[in-house]
Design an enzyme around this catalytic site. Structure first.
Site, PDB file in Angstrom:
ATOM      1  N   ARG A 181      49.350  28.096  69.829  1.00 40.78           N
ATOM      2  CA  ARG A 181      50.542  28.891  69.416  1.00 40.78           C
ATOM      3  C   ARG A 181      51.660  28.381  69.795  1.00 40.78           C
ATOM      4  O   ARG A 181      52.704  28.348  69.360  1.00 40.78           O
ATOM      5  CB  ARG A 181      50.346  30.151  69.993  1.00 40.78           C
ATOM      6  CG  ARG A 181      49.083  31.063  69.176  1.00 40.78           C
ATOM      7  CD  ARG A 181      49.239  32.295  69.567  1.00 40.78           C
ATOM      8  NE  ARG A 181      48.664  32.430  71.026  1.00 40.78           N
ATOM      9  CZ  ARG A 181      48.810  33.589  71.873  1.00 40.78           C
ATOM     10  NH1 ARG A 181      49.144  34.599  71.593  1.00 40.78           N
ATOM     11  NH2 ARG A 181      48.070  33.179  73.113  1.00 40.78           N
ATOM     12  N   ASN A 221      47.273  34.753  67.280  1.00 42.14           N
ATOM     13  CA  ASN A 221      45.790  34.653  67.094  1.00 42.14           C
ATOM     14  C   ASN A 221      45.326  35.769  66.297  1.00 42.14           C
ATOM     15  O   ASN A 221      45.795  36.750  66.515  1.00 42.14           O
ATOM     16  CB  ASN A 221      45.063  34.541  68.576  1.00 42.14           C
ATOM     17  CG  ASN A 221      45.395  33.125  69.408  1.00 42.14           C
ATOM     18  OD1 ASN A 221      45.707  32.045  68.728  1.00 42.14           O
ATOM     19  ND2 ASN A 221      45.434  33.359  70.498  1.00 42.14           N
TER      20      ASN A 221
END
EC number: 3.6.1.7
Length: 110
Positions: A36, A54
């Site tokens: 990320r 996620n």
């Protein structure tokens, strides 16, 4: 919202460029490896707005808005991923524009 990064000066999409929005689903070893943060950095450098998060199914989901070429450049980066990751597949689809996208941010698991 866990983290938010603003687009650096001079990296904003030109008002004359048509922005598009894409949703990417990244499969592989993409959680717990800094994916990320990697995506956030790449998106900010490209001047894109959107988010990355996620998913409970182990994938990473990205929504990004910006010029077509910059979205393609993000796709190329997603296929690479950070060093500790292993990207098996990146699914791409057009998405409805979200008018509240002004920067790029990391979101929690969904």
């Amino acid at each position: 919202m866990e983290n938010e990064a603003t687009v650096p000066a001079g990296r904003e999409a030109s008002m004359t460029e048509t922005n598009e929005t894409r949703r990417y689903l990244v499969t592989g070893r993409v959680q717990g490896v800094g994916f990320r943060w990697f995506v956030e950095h790449a998106a900010v450098q490209l001047g894109l707005a959107g988010w990355v998060r996620n998913r409970a199914d182990g994938r990473v989901e990205v929504l990004a808005s910006g010029p077509r070429q910059k979205l393609h450049d993000l796709y190329v980066e997603l296929k690479k991923g950070p060093r500790a990751s292993r990207v098996d597949n990146v699914e791409v689809e057009d998405a409805a524009p979200e008018t509240n996208l002004k920067s790029f941010r990391i979101e929690g698991t969904w």
